[in-house]
Design an enzyme around this catalytic site. Structure first.
Site, PDB file in Angstrom:
ATOM      1  N   TYR A  30     -17.053 -74.223  47.823  1.00  0.00           N
ATOM      2  CA  TYR A  30     -18.129 -73.571  46.886  1.00  0.00           C
ATOM      3  C   TYR A  30     -18.527 -72.383  48.233  1.00  0.00           C
ATOM      4  CZ  TYR A  30     -18.092 -77.141  43.516  1.00  0.00           C
ATOM      5  OH  TYR A  30     -17.708 -78.152  43.022  1.00  0.00           O
ATOM      6  N   SER A 193     -18.165 -78.669  34.795  1.00  0.00           N
ATOM      7  CA  SER A 193     -18.764 -78.110  33.672  1.00  0.00           C
ATOM      8  C   SER A 193     -18.561 -78.592  32.269  1.00  0.00           C
ATOM      9  CB  SER A 193     -16.608 -76.946  33.333  1.00  0.00           C
ATOM     10  OG  SER A 193     -17.135 -76.763  35.052  1.00  0.00           O
ATOM     11  N   VAL A 203     -18.174 -70.296  28.913  1.00  0.00           N
ATOM     12  CA  VAL A 203     -19.435 -71.152  28.394  1.00  0.00           C
ATOM     13  C   VAL A 203     -18.650 -70.926  26.940  1.00  0.00           C
ATOM     14  CG1 VAL A 203     -21.790 -71.050  27.834  1.00  0.00           C
ATOM     15  CG2 VAL A 203     -20.989 -70.419  29.851  1.00  0.00           C
TER      16      VAL A 203
END
Length: 283
Positions: A30, A193, A203
């Site tokens: 990340y 998610s 989204v």
């Protein structure tokens, strides 16, 4: 978190803790590791101490391949601990399956990390039951977590169990009954998610491409006095598998709103209503 300043990230930590959230999920990839660095700086600036938090990170994804070798796991953990400025991880997960995994070697890495005090518990991510069983055979301690994609609009682990002995697409068993397996083995499913559709394509909450499920989310959100995002999490929390959503938000106000999901009670009718609004048909 790598896109925030340390001061902004500290506010996220403080706000989350006040809302009852003490778990943080990281991965060595990340932000190229920068996310962990920013978090460590932020924690030093926050009012929360390391021992009040449950820190998790993941390793095993490299550029163009996966790597569960002992050498890579040990090296990755040392890098994670250095970036997080901590002596130990509460949990380490293997990030995506490595078909070239030699379970004995991976188990040796886990044993060394446990005995050295660098990692307390272990788990996996995106693995099916047989992959878990293969590694578990060589471990002394139980794998306690499997991180899997789940949202109202991404439900393959639920669909197959509702369409047993059918010839429709939802009946296809895509993950070897991982949800039921996890419940049998008392492994925590962490839903990644929970607001996304597709493979992190965007989204779905508030997305005009998903009118029916958003209308139902808003209807129930208004009824329960929470936001639509909180309702999306409440839907996951309602499942008796005790699923732990990884919300992925760095917005303090949104985190406070989403945390109210834990107080929402959904009936079976309401839960299935949301499931059907997402385009799922019951047999």
């Amino acid at each position: 978190m790598d896109k925030l300043s340390a001061k902004e990230a500290a506010k996220v930590i403080d706000t989350s803790f006040e809302a009852g959230i003490d778990f943080y999920d990281h991965a060595d990839i990340y932000g190229g590791g920068n996310s962990e660095k920013v978090f460590a700086e932020a924690l030093e600036m926050s009012s929360v101490s390391r021992d009040q938090l449950f820190l998790q990170s993941k390793c095993g994804i490299r550029k163009g391949f996966f790597d569960f070798s002992k050498e890579h796991i040990l090296s990755s953990v040392d890098g994670i601990l250095k970036r997080l400025k901590t002596d130990y991880l509460d949990t380490l997960l293997l990030h995506r399956p490595d078909t070239l995994m030699e379970p004995e070697e991976t188990a040796e890495a886990f044993t060394q990390l446990k005995e050295s005090g660098k990692v307390r518990y272990f788990g996996v991510s995106n693995q099916n039951p047989m992959q878990v069983e293969l590694l578990q055979k060589y471990l002394k301690d139980d794998l306690i977590i499997n991180q899997l994609q789940l949202s109202i609009v991404h439900t393959p682990m639920i669909d197959a169990g509702l369409n047993v002995n059918m010839q429709n697409n939802p009946a296809i068993v895509r993950d070897s009954s991982i949800l039921e397996y996890s419940r049998l083995k008392e492994m925590t499913v962490q839903a990644w998610s929970p607001f996304q559709h597709g493979m992190i394509e965007g989204v779905f909450v508030g997305n005009s491409d998903y009118p029916e499920v958003n209308a139902k989310l808003q209807e129930l959100a208004d009824k329960k006095g929470v936001t639509d995002s909180a309702m999306a999490i409440a839907w996951i929390l309602r499942h008796p598998a005790n699923i732990q959503p990884v919300i992925g938000s760095m917005n303090p106000e949104r985190i406070k709103d989403i945390s109210k999901a834990s107080g929402v009670e959904l009936s079976r009718e309401e839960w299935y209503g949301l499931y059907r609004a997402a385009g799922n048909e019951l047999p």
